[in-house]
Motif scaffolding. Structure first.
Motif, PDB file in Angstrom:
ATOM      1  N   ILE A 147      -7.000  -2.648  -6.171  1.00  0.00           N
ATOM      2  CA  ILE A 147      -7.400  -2.263  -4.814  1.00  0.00           C
ATOM      3  C   ILE A 147      -7.586  -0.752  -4.767  1.00  0.00           C
ATOM      4  O   ILE A 147      -6.745   0.000  -5.255  1.00  0.00           O
ATOM      5  CB  ILE A 147      -6.335  -2.712  -3.783  1.00  0.00           C
ATOM      6  CG1 ILE A 147      -6.352  -4.221  -3.653  1.00  0.00           C
ATOM      7  CG2 ILE A 147      -6.589  -2.069  -2.432  1.00  0.00           C
ATOM      8  CD1 ILE A 147      -5.244  -4.765  -2.789  1.00  0.00           C
ATOM      9  N   TYR A 179      -7.452   2.657   0.430  1.00  0.00           N
ATOM     10  CA  TYR A 179      -6.996   1.711   1.455  1.00  0.00           C
ATOM     11  C   TYR A 179      -5.474   1.781   1.614  1.00  0.00           C
ATOM     12  O   TYR A 179      -4.954   1.627   2.715  1.00  0.00           O
ATOM     13  CB  TYR A 179      -7.438   0.286   1.119  1.00  0.00           C
ATOM     14  CG  TYR A 179      -8.938   0.156   0.996  1.00  0.00           C
ATOM     15  CD1 TYR A 179      -9.768   0.624   2.012  1.00  0.00           C
ATOM     16  CD2 TYR A 179      -9.524  -0.407  -0.123  1.00  0.00           C
ATOM     17  CE1 TYR A 179     -11.147   0.526   1.912  1.00  0.00           C
ATOM     18  CE2 TYR A 179     -10.908  -0.513  -0.235  1.00  0.00           C
ATOM     19  CZ  TYR A 179     -11.705  -0.045   0.790  1.00  0.00           C
ATOM     20  OH  TYR A 179     -13.067  -0.135   0.673  1.00  0.00           O
ATOM     21  N   ALA A 212      -3.357   2.822   4.969  1.00  0.00           N
ATOM     22  CA  ALA A 212      -2.201   2.067   5.450  1.00  0.00           C
ATOM     23  C   ALA A 212      -0.992   2.976   5.592  1.00  0.00           C
ATOM     24  O   ALA A 212      -0.249   2.901   6.571  1.00  0.00           O
ATOM     25  CB  ALA A 212      -1.890   0.918   4.499  1.00  0.00           C
ATOM     26  N   GLN A 218       3.689  -5.237   6.273  1.00  0.00           N
ATOM     27  CA  GLN A 218       2.331  -5.101   6.825  1.00  0.00           C
ATOM     28  C   GLN A 218       1.330  -4.747   5.737  1.00  0.00           C
ATOM     29  O   GLN A 218       0.185  -5.185   5.766  1.00  0.00           O
ATOM     30  CB  GLN A 218       2.315  -4.029   7.922  1.00  0.00           C
ATOM     31  CG  GLN A 218       2.969  -4.493   9.223  1.00  0.00           C
ATOM     32  CD  GLN A 218       3.167  -3.357  10.209  1.00  0.00           C
ATOM     33  OE1 GLN A 218       3.369  -2.205   9.812  1.00  0.00           O
ATOM     34  NE2 GLN A 218       3.126  -3.669  11.491  1.00  0.00           N
ATOM     35  N   THR A 228      -1.916  -6.948   5.280  1.00  0.00           N
ATOM     36  CA  THR A 228      -3.192  -6.398   5.739  1.00  0.00           C
ATOM     37  C   THR A 228      -3.992  -5.747   4.611  1.00  0.00           C
ATOM     38  O   THR A 228      -5.193  -5.556   4.758  1.00  0.00           O
ATOM     39  CB  THR A 228      -2.991  -5.357   6.867  1.00  0.00           C
ATOM     40  OG1 THR A 228      -2.222  -4.258   6.350  1.00  0.00           O
ATOM     41  CG2 THR A 228      -2.267  -5.962   8.051  1.00  0.00           C
ATOM     42  N   ILE A 229      -3.335  -5.384   3.508  1.00  0.00           N
ATOM     43  CA  ILE A 229      -4.068  -4.703   2.432  1.00  0.00           C
ATOM     44  C   ILE A 229      -4.039  -5.517   1.136  1.00  0.00           C
ATOM     45  O   ILE A 229      -5.079  -5.909   0.617  1.00  0.00           O
ATOM     46  CB  ILE A 229      -3.492  -3.291   2.137  1.00  0.00           C
ATOM     47  CG1 ILE A 229      -3.243  -2.518   3.430  1.00  0.00           C
ATOM     48  CG2 ILE A 229      -4.402  -2.539   1.171  1.00  0.00           C
ATOM     49  CD1 ILE A 229      -4.470  -2.048   4.138  1.00  0.00           C
ATOM     50  N   GLY A 287      -7.183  -7.738   0.093  1.00  0.00           N
ATOM     51  CA  GLY A 287      -7.902  -6.953  -0.911  1.00  0.00           C
ATOM     52  C   GLY A 287      -7.997  -7.676  -2.238  1.00  0.00           C
ATOM     53  O   GLY A 287      -8.966  -7.522  -2.978  1.00  0.00           O
TER      54      GLY A 287
END
Lengths: 268, 277
Positions: B169, B173, B177, B186, B190-191, B195
Protein backbone atom coordinates in the motif's frame (compact mmCIF):
# COMPACT_ATOMS: atom_id res chain seq x y z
CA UNK A 1 20.27 40.80 6.12
CA UNK A 2 18.67 39.00 9.00
CA UNK A 3 20.61 36.79 11.29
CA UNK A 4 20.13 33.06 11.66
CA UNK A 5 18.20 33.37 14.85
CA UNK A 6 15.74 36.02 13.71
CA UNK A 7 12.16 35.28 14.62
CA UNK A 8 9.85 35.93 11.70
CA UNK A 9 6.73 37.24 13.33
CA UNK A 10 3.82 38.66 11.40
CA UNK A 11 2.81 41.37 13.79
CA UNK A 12 4.03 41.32 17.34
CA UNK A 13 0.81 42.50 18.91
CA UNK A 14 -1.42 39.78 17.38
CA UNK A 15 -1.83 36.27 18.74
CA UNK A 16 0.47 33.55 17.46
CA UNK A 17 -1.33 30.46 16.22
CA UNK A 18 1.91 28.66 15.52
CA UNK A 19 5.12 29.45 17.33
CA UNK A 20 8.28 27.71 16.15
CA UNK A 21 11.44 28.10 18.21
CA UNK A 22 14.95 26.90 17.27
CA UNK A 23 13.49 23.97 15.44
CA UNK A 24 15.93 21.47 13.96
CA UNK A 25 15.83 18.02 12.46
CA UNK A 26 18.75 15.70 11.87
CA UNK A 27 18.34 12.38 10.11
CA UNK A 28 20.87 9.66 10.66
CA UNK A 29 21.44 7.55 7.60
CA UNK A 30 23.69 4.75 8.79
CA UNK A 31 27.03 6.38 9.70
CA UNK A 32 26.33 9.82 8.27
CA UNK A 33 24.05 12.45 9.73
CA UNK A 34 22.08 14.80 7.53
CA UNK A 35 20.76 18.04 8.96
CA UNK A 36 17.54 18.85 7.16
CA UNK A 37 16.49 21.82 9.25
CA UNK A 38 18.32 24.07 11.64
CA UNK A 39 17.31 26.94 13.94
CA UNK A 40 13.96 27.63 12.38
CA UNK A 41 12.10 30.42 14.16
CA UNK A 42 8.69 31.52 13.04
CA UNK A 43 5.44 32.94 14.37
CA UNK A 44 2.27 32.55 12.38
CA UNK A 45 -0.74 34.67 13.29
CA UNK A 46 -4.18 33.12 13.57
CA UNK A 47 -5.91 33.30 10.20
CA UNK A 48 -2.70 34.04 8.34
CA UNK A 49 -1.81 32.35 5.03
CA UNK A 50 1.93 31.92 4.78
CA UNK A 51 3.98 30.40 2.00
CA UNK A 52 7.45 28.96 2.40
CA UNK A 53 9.56 28.87 -0.75
CA UNK A 54 12.92 27.24 -1.08
CA UNK A 55 15.08 25.15 -3.35
CA UNK A 56 14.19 21.47 -3.58
CA UNK A 57 15.67 19.37 -0.80
CA UNK A 58 15.87 22.36 1.57
CA UNK A 59 13.74 20.70 4.22
CA UNK A 60 10.44 22.48 3.56
CA UNK A 61 8.57 19.20 3.53
CA UNK A 62 10.32 18.08 6.71
CA UNK A 63 9.16 21.26 8.42
CA UNK A 64 5.60 20.59 7.31
CA UNK A 65 5.74 16.95 8.39
CA UNK A 66 6.85 18.06 11.85
CA UNK A 67 3.89 20.45 12.04
CA UNK A 68 1.65 17.56 10.90
CA UNK A 69 3.05 15.36 13.72
CA UNK A 70 4.26 12.87 11.11
CA UNK A 71 7.83 13.39 12.26
CA UNK A 72 9.43 14.52 15.51
CA UNK A 73 11.97 17.34 15.65
CA UNK A 74 15.45 16.67 17.04
CA UNK A 75 15.90 20.22 18.38
CA UNK A 76 13.66 23.04 19.45
CA UNK A 77 9.89 23.09 19.69
CA UNK A 78 6.63 24.00 18.06
CA UNK A 79 3.67 25.45 19.91
CA UNK A 80 0.26 25.41 18.30
CA UNK A 81 -2.53 27.32 20.05
CA UNK A 82 -5.81 25.43 20.34
CA UNK A 83 -9.11 27.24 19.90
CA UNK A 84 -11.24 24.16 20.28
CA UNK A 85 -9.82 21.25 22.31
CA UNK A 86 -12.06 18.80 20.46
CA UNK A 87 -10.93 19.89 16.98
CA UNK A 88 -8.11 18.04 15.21
CA UNK A 89 -4.78 19.82 15.23
CA UNK A 90 -3.90 19.77 11.55
CA UNK A 91 -4.95 18.49 8.16
CA UNK A 92 -2.40 18.08 5.44
CA UNK A 93 -2.82 18.26 1.70
CA UNK A 94 -0.09 16.27 0.02
CA UNK A 95 1.70 16.87 -3.24
CA UNK A 96 0.84 13.59 -4.88
CA UNK A 97 -2.66 12.28 -5.17
CA UNK A 98 -3.50 11.10 -1.68
CA UNK A 99 -7.23 10.57 -1.80
CA UNK A 100 -8.12 6.94 -1.22
CA UNK A 101 -8.84 5.08 -4.48
CA UNK A 102 -11.18 2.72 -2.61
CA UNK A 103 -13.60 5.41 -1.42
CA UNK A 104 -15.99 7.61 -3.35
CA UNK A 105 -15.22 11.33 -3.35
CA UNK A 106 -17.95 11.84 -0.73
CA UNK A 107 -16.44 9.21 1.58
CA UNK A 108 -12.98 10.66 1.05
CA UNK A 109 -14.15 14.12 2.05
CA UNK A 110 -15.98 12.65 5.06
CA UNK A 111 -12.93 10.66 6.20
CA UNK A 112 -11.72 12.85 9.07
CA UNK A 113 -15.22 13.38 10.44
CA UNK A 114 -16.04 9.65 10.27
CA UNK A 115 -12.87 8.74 12.18
CA UNK A 116 -13.87 11.13 14.93
CA UNK A 117 -17.36 9.61 15.13
CA UNK A 118 -19.23 12.77 14.18
CA UNK A 119 -22.92 11.95 13.68
CA UNK A 120 -24.12 11.26 10.15
CA UNK A 121 -26.39 14.27 9.69
CA UNK A 122 -23.58 16.62 10.68
CA UNK A 123 -21.12 14.80 8.39
CA UNK A 124 -23.58 15.01 5.55
CA UNK A 125 -24.05 18.74 6.04
CA UNK A 126 -20.34 19.56 6.19
CA UNK A 127 -19.36 17.22 3.36
CA UNK A 128 -22.07 18.47 1.02
CA UNK A 129 -20.98 22.04 1.75
CA UNK A 130 -17.31 21.48 0.93
CA UNK A 131 -18.00 19.27 -2.06
CA UNK A 132 -20.08 22.11 -3.43
CA UNK A 133 -17.42 24.71 -2.59
CA UNK A 134 -14.77 22.63 -4.35
CA UNK A 135 -16.97 22.23 -7.44
CA UNK A 136 -17.20 18.47 -7.04
CA UNK A 137 -20.98 17.98 -6.93
CA UNK A 138 -21.11 16.05 -10.17
CA UNK A 139 -18.41 13.67 -8.93
CA UNK A 140 -19.55 13.17 -5.33
CA UNK A 141 -20.35 9.50 -5.85
CA UNK A 142 -17.55 8.78 -8.33
CA UNK A 143 -14.35 6.93 -7.50
CA UNK A 144 -11.02 8.76 -7.85
CA UNK A 145 -9.88 6.77 -10.89
CA UNK A 146 -12.71 8.36 -12.85
CA UNK A 147 -11.38 11.86 -12.07
CA UNK A 148 -8.64 14.07 -13.53
CA UNK A 149 -5.60 15.11 -11.48
CA UNK A 150 -7.13 18.54 -10.84
CA UNK A 151 -10.37 17.03 -9.57
CA UNK A 152 -8.47 14.69 -7.26
CA UNK A 153 -6.60 17.62 -5.71
CA UNK A 154 -9.89 19.48 -5.28
CA UNK A 155 -11.12 16.46 -3.33
CA UNK A 156 -7.94 16.58 -1.22
CA UNK A 157 -8.58 20.24 -0.47
CA UNK A 158 -12.21 19.50 0.44
CA UNK A 159 -11.13 16.61 2.67
CA UNK A 160 -8.70 18.81 4.59
CA UNK A 161 -11.13 21.71 5.04
CA UNK A 162 -14.09 19.55 6.05
CA UNK A 163 -12.01 18.07 8.87
CA UNK A 164 -12.07 21.57 10.40
CA UNK A 165 -8.59 21.47 11.96
CA UNK A 166 -6.76 24.17 13.91
CA UNK A 167 -4.23 24.63 11.10
CA UNK A 168 -4.00 23.57 7.47
CA UNK A 169 -0.76 22.31 5.96
CA UNK A 170 -0.20 22.13 2.22
CA UNK A 171 2.78 20.49 0.63
CA UNK A 172 2.96 21.74 -2.99
CA UNK A 173 -0.55 20.46 -3.64
CA UNK A 174 -0.71 21.86 -7.17
CA UNK A 175 2.84 21.08 -8.30
CA UNK A 176 1.79 18.16 -10.48
CA UNK A 177 -0.97 20.08 -12.29
CA UNK A 178 -0.80 21.85 -15.63
CA UNK A 179 -0.58 25.67 -15.70
CA UNK A 180 -4.26 26.27 -16.37
CA UNK A 181 -5.56 23.90 -13.72
CA UNK A 182 -3.02 25.30 -11.32
CA UNK A 183 -4.33 28.86 -11.75
CA UNK A 184 -7.90 27.62 -11.43
CA UNK A 185 -7.21 25.66 -8.26
CA UNK A 186 -5.24 28.49 -6.69
CA UNK A 187 -8.24 30.78 -7.08
CA UNK A 188 -10.58 28.12 -5.76
CA UNK A 189 -8.34 27.45 -2.78
CA UNK A 190 -8.38 31.16 -1.95
CA UNK A 191 -12.14 31.24 -2.26
CA UNK A 192 -12.60 28.26 0.09
CA UNK A 193 -10.01 29.63 2.47
CA UNK A 194 -11.66 33.07 2.61
CA UNK A 195 -14.79 31.36 3.96
CA UNK A 196 -13.02 29.66 6.81
CA UNK A 197 -9.97 31.89 7.38
CA UNK A 198 -7.94 29.01 8.74
CA UNK A 199 -4.26 29.43 9.46
CA UNK A 200 -2.40 27.97 6.49
CA UNK A 201 1.22 26.94 6.03
CA UNK A 202 1.78 26.33 2.34
CA UNK A 203 5.02 24.94 0.91
CA UNK A 204 5.97 25.59 -2.68
CA UNK A 205 8.96 26.01 -4.94
CA UNK A 206 7.05 28.45 -7.13
CA UNK A 207 7.62 32.13 -6.31
CA UNK A 208 4.55 33.11 -8.34
CA UNK A 209 2.36 30.69 -6.44
CA UNK A 210 3.64 32.00 -3.11
CA UNK A 211 2.89 35.60 -4.11
CA UNK A 212 -0.55 34.75 -5.47
CA UNK A 213 -1.69 32.92 -2.36
CA UNK A 214 -0.08 34.25 0.75
CA UNK A 215 -0.06 37.10 3.21
CA UNK A 216 3.64 36.52 3.78
CA UNK A 217 6.36 34.66 1.91
CA UNK A 218 9.23 33.09 3.81
CA UNK A 219 12.36 32.19 1.91
CA UNK A 220 14.26 29.12 2.98
CA UNK A 221 17.93 28.46 2.42
CA UNK A 222 19.42 25.35 0.87
CA UNK A 223 20.23 22.43 3.17
CA UNK A 224 20.44 22.68 6.06
CA UNK A 225 17.17 24.55 5.75
CA UNK A 226 16.61 27.68 7.77
CA UNK A 227 14.44 30.72 7.18
CA UNK A 228 16.41 33.37 5.37
CA UNK A 229 14.05 36.26 4.75
CA UNK A 230 10.41 37.25 4.72
CA UNK A 231 8.25 39.37 2.44
CA UNK A 232 4.89 40.82 3.34
CA UNK A 233 2.43 40.34 0.52
CA UNK A 234 -0.42 42.79 0.82
CA UNK A 235 -2.20 42.58 -2.49
CA UNK A 236 -5.90 43.08 -1.80
CA UNK A 237 -8.17 40.06 -1.62
CA UNK A 238 -10.06 38.48 -3.32
CA UNK A 239 -7.22 37.92 -5.75
CA UNK A 240 -7.32 36.72 -9.32
CA UNK A 241 -4.19 34.98 -10.50
CA UNK A 242 -3.67 36.72 -13.83
CA UNK A 243 -4.80 40.16 -12.61
CA UNK A 244 -2.18 39.88 -9.95
CA UNK A 245 0.53 38.78 -12.36
CA UNK A 246 -0.18 41.88 -14.45
CA UNK A 247 0.62 44.09 -11.45
CA UNK A 248 4.15 45.60 -11.69
CA UNK A 249 4.54 45.25 -7.92
CA UNK A 250 4.06 41.49 -8.33
CA UNK A 251 6.94 41.35 -10.81
CA UNK A 252 9.19 43.45 -8.59
CA UNK A 253 8.60 41.25 -5.55
CA UNK A 254 9.09 38.14 -7.60
CA UNK A 255 12.45 39.44 -8.82
CA UNK A 256 13.51 40.31 -5.28
CA UNK A 257 12.68 36.84 -3.98
CA UNK A 258 14.34 35.21 -6.96
CA UNK A 259 17.54 37.19 -6.32
CA UNK A 260 17.64 35.69 -2.84
CA UNK A 261 16.70 32.21 -3.90
CA UNK A 262 19.08 32.19 -6.83
CA UNK A 263 22.13 32.05 -4.57
CA UNK A 264 20.61 29.10 -2.76
CA UNK A 265 19.68 27.13 -5.86
CA UNK A 266 22.98 27.90 -7.64
CA UNK A 267 25.03 27.22 -4.52
CA UNK A 268 23.73 23.65 -4.14
CA UNK B 1 -4.95 3.59 -45.81
CA UNK B 2 -1.79 5.33 -46.98
CA UNK B 3 -1.33 6.06 -50.65
CA UNK B 4 1.86 7.80 -51.70
CA UNK B 5 2.89 9.22 -55.00
CA UNK B 6 5.90 11.31 -55.92
CA UNK B 7 4.62 14.57 -54.54
CA UNK B 8 1.99 13.66 -51.91
CA UNK B 9 1.13 11.10 -49.28
CA UNK B 10 -2.58 10.60 -48.70
CA UNK B 11 -3.71 9.22 -45.35
CA UNK B 12 -7.38 8.26 -45.28
CA UNK B 13 -9.82 5.82 -43.68
CA UNK B 14 -9.50 2.14 -44.61
CA UNK B 15 -12.28 0.71 -46.80
CA UNK B 16 -14.69 -1.55 -44.86
CA UNK B 17 -13.84 -5.24 -44.93
CA UNK B 18 -15.45 -8.56 -43.91
CA UNK B 19 -18.85 -7.48 -45.10
CA UNK B 20 -20.81 -10.77 -44.91
CA UNK B 21 -22.03 -12.03 -41.55
CA UNK B 22 -20.39 -15.42 -42.10
CA UNK B 23 -16.98 -13.78 -42.48
CA UNK B 24 -17.56 -11.84 -39.28
CA UNK B 25 -18.62 -14.99 -37.40
CA UNK B 26 -15.49 -16.87 -38.47
CA UNK B 27 -13.30 -14.00 -37.28
CA UNK B 28 -15.02 -13.57 -33.88
CA UNK B 29 -13.26 -14.61 -30.67
CA UNK B 30 -16.32 -16.46 -29.40
CA UNK B 31 -16.33 -18.71 -32.44
CA UNK B 32 -12.63 -19.47 -32.12
CA UNK B 33 -12.87 -20.36 -28.43
CA UNK B 34 -15.78 -22.76 -28.99
CA UNK B 35 -14.44 -24.24 -32.20
CA UNK B 36 -11.09 -25.53 -30.94
CA UNK B 37 -12.39 -27.79 -28.11
CA UNK B 38 -15.07 -29.19 -30.42
CA UNK B 39 -12.47 -30.05 -33.03
CA UNK B 40 -10.31 -31.76 -30.40
CA UNK B 41 -13.27 -33.83 -29.14
CA UNK B 42 -14.20 -34.86 -32.69
CA UNK B 43 -10.65 -35.93 -33.48
CA UNK B 44 -10.50 -37.85 -30.20
CA UNK B 45 -13.80 -39.61 -30.93
CA UNK B 46 -12.51 -40.63 -34.38
CA UNK B 47 -9.16 -41.84 -33.11
CA UNK B 48 -10.88 -44.13 -30.60
CA UNK B 49 -13.30 -45.45 -33.20
CA UNK B 50 -10.52 -46.34 -35.62
CA UNK B 51 -8.74 -47.88 -32.59
CA UNK B 52 -5.70 -45.65 -32.71
CA UNK B 53 -6.45 -44.68 -29.09
CA UNK B 54 -7.04 -47.38 -26.45
CA UNK B 55 -10.70 -47.18 -25.35
CA UNK B 56 -9.78 -48.68 -21.95
CA UNK B 57 -7.94 -45.45 -21.04
CA UNK B 58 -9.53 -43.00 -23.44
CA UNK B 59 -13.24 -43.75 -23.78
CA UNK B 60 -15.06 -41.93 -26.58
CA UNK B 61 -16.33 -38.49 -25.56
CA UNK B 62 -19.81 -39.57 -26.60
CA UNK B 63 -19.84 -42.48 -24.14
CA UNK B 64 -18.62 -40.19 -21.36
CA UNK B 65 -21.40 -37.75 -22.12
CA UNK B 66 -23.96 -40.56 -22.00
CA UNK B 67 -22.62 -41.53 -18.57
CA UNK B 68 -22.69 -37.93 -17.37
CA UNK B 69 -26.27 -37.45 -18.55
CA UNK B 70 -27.40 -40.59 -16.76
CA UNK B 71 -25.76 -39.40 -13.51
CA UNK B 72 -27.47 -36.04 -13.91
CA UNK B 73 -30.84 -37.76 -14.57
CA UNK B 74 -30.54 -39.90 -11.45
CA UNK B 75 -29.45 -36.84 -9.47
CA UNK B 76 -26.49 -38.81 -8.14
CA UNK B 77 -23.94 -36.34 -9.47
CA UNK B 78 -25.51 -33.45 -7.55
CA UNK B 79 -25.05 -35.25 -4.25
CA UNK B 80 -21.34 -35.61 -4.99
CA UNK B 81 -21.04 -32.00 -6.10
CA UNK B 82 -22.85 -30.75 -3.00
CA UNK B 83 -20.48 -32.61 -0.69
CA UNK B 84 -17.35 -31.44 -2.47
CA UNK B 85 -18.56 -27.84 -2.64
CA UNK B 86 -19.47 -27.81 1.05
CA UNK B 87 -16.05 -29.20 2.01
CA UNK B 88 -14.30 -26.58 -0.12
CA UNK B 89 -16.52 -23.78 1.19
CA UNK B 90 -16.13 -24.61 4.89
CA UNK B 91 -12.41 -25.24 4.54
CA UNK B 92 -11.91 -22.02 2.58
CA UNK B 93 -13.69 -19.97 5.25
CA UNK B 94 -11.66 -21.64 8.00
CA UNK B 95 -8.42 -20.85 6.15
CA UNK B 96 -9.13 -17.49 4.55
CA UNK B 97 -10.22 -15.68 7.72
CA UNK B 98 -7.05 -16.36 9.74
CA UNK B 99 -5.01 -15.79 6.56
CA UNK B 100 -6.56 -12.36 6.21
CA UNK B 101 -6.19 -11.48 9.89
CA UNK B 102 -2.54 -12.52 10.09
CA UNK B 103 -1.76 -10.90 6.74
CA UNK B 104 -3.15 -7.53 7.84
CA UNK B 105 -1.60 -7.67 11.32
CA UNK B 106 1.84 -8.57 10.02
CA UNK B 107 1.53 -6.21 7.07
CA UNK B 108 1.19 -3.17 9.32
CA UNK B 109 3.62 -4.28 12.01
CA UNK B 110 7.28 -4.77 11.11
CA UNK B 111 7.87 -6.13 14.62
CA UNK B 112 5.28 -8.90 14.26
CA UNK B 113 6.66 -9.56 10.79
CA UNK B 114 10.15 -10.29 12.05
CA UNK B 115 8.80 -12.55 14.80
CA UNK B 116 6.10 -14.54 13.03
CA UNK B 117 6.83 -14.50 9.31
CA UNK B 118 9.87 -16.83 9.46
CA UNK B 119 7.79 -19.52 11.14
CA UNK B 120 5.03 -19.31 8.54
CA UNK B 121 7.53 -19.17 5.70
CA UNK B 122 9.25 -22.29 7.01
CA UNK B 123 5.97 -24.25 6.91
CA UNK B 124 4.97 -22.96 3.48
CA UNK B 125 7.15 -25.25 1.29
CA UNK B 126 5.63 -28.41 2.80
CA UNK B 127 3.26 -29.85 0.18
CA UNK B 128 -0.05 -29.39 1.97
CA UNK B 129 -1.32 -32.84 1.06
CA UNK B 130 1.71 -34.36 2.82
CA UNK B 131 0.16 -33.10 6.05
CA UNK B 132 -3.06 -34.98 5.41
CA UNK B 133 -2.10 -38.21 7.23
CA UNK B 134 -1.21 -36.14 10.29
CA UNK B 135 -4.43 -34.14 9.98
CA UNK B 136 -6.41 -37.42 9.81
CA UNK B 137 -4.64 -38.69 12.93
CA UNK B 138 -5.69 -35.55 14.78
CA UNK B 139 -9.16 -34.92 13.36
CA UNK B 140 -10.25 -38.42 12.33
CA UNK B 141 -11.05 -39.61 8.83
CA UNK B 142 -14.41 -37.80 8.62
CA UNK B 143 -15.24 -34.40 7.20
CA UNK B 144 -13.36 -32.43 9.86
CA UNK B 145 -9.98 -33.54 8.52
CA UNK B 146 -11.04 -32.54 4.99
CA UNK B 147 -12.05 -29.06 6.18
CA UNK B 148 -8.76 -28.69 8.00
CA UNK B 149 -6.54 -29.73 5.09
CA UNK B 150 -8.43 -27.37 2.73
CA UNK B 151 -8.12 -24.62 5.35
CA UNK B 152 -4.36 -25.13 5.58
CA UNK B 153 -3.99 -24.91 1.81
CA UNK B 154 -6.10 -21.75 1.58
CA UNK B 155 -4.51 -20.11 4.62
CA UNK B 156 -1.04 -19.87 3.12
CA UNK B 157 -2.22 -18.40 -0.18
CA UNK B 158 -4.46 -15.81 1.46
CA UNK B 159 -1.90 -14.98 4.13
CA UNK B 160 0.98 -14.30 1.74
CA UNK B 161 -1.19 -12.38 -0.72
CA UNK B 162 -2.73 -10.21 2.00
CA UNK B 163 0.68 -9.54 3.51
CA UNK B 164 2.06 -8.51 0.12
CA UNK B 165 -1.02 -6.35 -0.48
CA UNK B 166 -0.73 -4.49 2.82
CA UNK B 167 3.04 -4.02 2.53
CA UNK B 168 2.57 -2.63 -0.99
CA UNK B 169 0.00 0.00 0.00
CA UNK B 170 1.32 3.40 -1.01
CA UNK B 171 2.87 4.99 2.10
CA UNK B 172 1.05 8.25 1.41
CA UNK B 173 -2.27 6.66 2.41
CA UNK B 174 -0.82 5.63 5.78
CA UNK B 175 0.49 9.18 6.19
CA UNK B 176 -2.99 10.54 5.54
CA UNK B 177 -4.50 8.12 8.07
CA UNK B 178 -1.88 9.09 10.59
CA UNK B 179 -2.41 12.83 9.95
CA UNK B 180 -6.16 12.23 10.48
CA UNK B 181 -5.32 10.42 13.73
CA UNK B 182 -6.78 7.08 12.68
CA UNK B 183 -6.54 4.47 15.44
CA UNK B 184 -4.90 1.12 14.75
CA UNK B 185 -8.28 -0.50 14.30
CA UNK B 186 -9.46 2.29 11.98
CA UNK B 187 -6.27 1.95 9.95
CA UNK B 188 -6.97 -1.77 9.46
CA UNK B 189 -10.52 -1.18 8.29
CA UNK B 190 -10.15 2.00 6.25
CA UNK B 191 -6.66 1.57 4.76
CA UNK B 192 -5.09 -1.88 5.09
CA UNK B 193 -7.99 -4.13 4.10
CA UNK B 194 -9.49 -2.04 1.27
CA UNK B 195 -6.00 -1.20 -0.02
CA UNK B 196 -5.00 -4.86 -0.07
CA UNK B 197 -8.31 -6.19 -1.46
CA UNK B 198 -7.07 -6.73 -5.03
CA UNK B 199 -4.21 -8.84 -3.63
CA UNK B 200 -6.55 -10.62 -1.23
CA UNK B 201 -8.67 -11.70 -4.18
CA UNK B 202 -5.62 -13.03 -5.98
CA UNK B 203 -4.89 -15.04 -2.84
CA UNK B 204 -8.44 -16.38 -2.75
CA UNK B 205 -8.19 -17.34 -6.41
CA UNK B 206 -4.95 -19.26 -5.85
CA UNK B 207 -6.33 -20.66 -2.60
CA UNK B 208 -9.47 -22.04 -4.23
CA UNK B 209 -7.34 -23.71 -6.89
CA UNK B 210 -5.31 -25.37 -4.13
CA UNK B 211 -8.49 -26.25 -2.23
CA UNK B 212 -9.84 -28.19 -5.17
CA UNK B 213 -6.60 -30.16 -5.61
CA UNK B 214 -6.47 -31.00 -1.93
CA UNK B 215 -10.13 -31.94 -1.57
CA UNK B 216 -10.06 -34.33 -4.53
CA UNK B 217 -7.16 -36.23 -2.99
CA UNK B 218 -8.67 -36.12 0.49
CA UNK B 219 -11.94 -37.58 -0.76
CA UNK B 220 -10.13 -40.87 -1.32
CA UNK B 221 -10.32 -41.40 2.42
CA UNK B 222 -13.17 -42.05 4.79
CA UNK B 223 -16.05 -41.01 2.56
CA UNK B 224 -18.49 -42.44 0.02
CA UNK B 225 -19.43 -39.09 -1.51
CA UNK B 226 -17.72 -36.27 -3.33
CA UNK B 227 -16.33 -35.71 -6.79
CA UNK B 228 -12.91 -36.93 -5.68
CA UNK B 229 -14.57 -40.10 -4.44
CA UNK B 230 -16.02 -40.73 -7.95
CA UNK B 231 -12.55 -40.52 -9.45
CA UNK B 232 -10.86 -42.78 -6.90
CA UNK B 233 -13.74 -45.26 -6.89
CA UNK B 234 -13.65 -45.53 -10.70
CA UNK B 235 -9.97 -46.34 -10.47
CA UNK B 236 -10.60 -49.17 -8.04
CA UNK B 237 -13.32 -50.76 -10.17
CA UNK B 238 -11.67 -49.76 -13.44
CA UNK B 239 -14.78 -47.88 -14.58
CA UNK B 240 -12.96 -45.35 -16.71
CA UNK B 241 -16.00 -43.52 -18.09
CA UNK B 242 -17.04 -42.61 -14.53
CA UNK B 243 -13.57 -41.32 -13.92
CA UNK B 244 -13.89 -38.97 -16.88
CA UNK B 245 -17.22 -37.77 -15.57
CA UNK B 246 -15.43 -36.95 -12.30
CA UNK B 247 -12.69 -35.09 -14.16
CA UNK B 248 -15.20 -33.06 -16.16
CA UNK B 249 -17.13 -32.13 -13.03
CA UNK B 250 -13.96 -31.10 -11.18
CA UNK B 251 -12.90 -28.90 -14.10
CA UNK B 252 -16.38 -27.41 -14.22
CA UNK B 253 -16.33 -26.72 -10.47
CA UNK B 254 -12.95 -24.99 -10.75
CA UNK B 255 -14.32 -22.85 -13.55
CA UNK B 256 -17.43 -21.96 -11.53
CA UNK B 257 -15.35 -20.99 -8.47
CA UNK B 258 -13.23 -18.63 -10.53
CA UNK B 259 -16.31 -17.12 -12.18
CA UNK B 260 -17.93 -16.62 -8.78
CA UNK B 261 -14.80 -14.92 -7.44
CA UNK B 262 -14.64 -12.61 -10.43
CA UNK B 263 -18.25 -11.59 -9.86
CA UNK B 264 -17.60 -11.08 -6.16
CA UNK B 265 -14.48 -9.08 -6.90
CA UNK B 266 -16.34 -6.75 -9.22
CA UNK B 267 -18.99 -6.19 -6.55
CA UNK B 268 -16.53 -5.67 -3.69
CA UNK B 269 -13.89 -3.62 -5.54
CA UNK B 270 -15.90 -1.15 -7.61
CA UNK B 271 -12.94 1.27 -7.70
CA UNK B 272 -10.75 -1.14 -9.60
CA UNK B 273 -10.77 -0.46 -13.29
CA UNK B 274 -10.80 -3.62 -15.39
CA UNK B 275 -7.25 -4.77 -15.82
CA UNK B 276 -5.63 -2.23 -13.50
CA UNK B 277 -5.65 -1.11 -9.90
Amino acid sequence: MLTDNAVFAASRDSVSKIRIRDLGKTFSLGQTEVTALTKVNLDVTAGEFICIVGPSGCGKTTLLRILAELEAPTQGEVLIARDDPSAPLSSMIFQESSIFPWMTIRDNVAYGLRLRGVDDTQINKVVTHFIKLAGLERFADAYPHQLSGGMKQRASVARAFSNDPEILLMDEPFAALDEQNKALLQEELLRIWSETRKTVVFITHSIDEALVLSDRVLVMSARPGRLKAEFKVDFPRPRRVYDLKADPAFGRMGREIWTLLREEVAGQ
Amino acid sequence: MIVSSNDTVRISADPPKGSTSLQRLLRSDAFASIASPIVILLVWEMLVRVQLLDARFFPTPSSVIVELVSMIRSGEIFVHIAWTVSRVAIGTLLGAIPGLVFGVLLGLSPVLRTFIQPAISALYPIPKIALFPLVMMIFGIGDASKWVIVAIAVFFQVFFSTLAGVVNIDKIYLDVASNFKASRWQTYWTIAIPGALPFIFTGLQLGLGMALIVVVIAENFGTQVGVGYIIWQSWQVFEVRNMYVGLIVVAFLGYCFQLLLQRLQRAVIPWKKDGGT
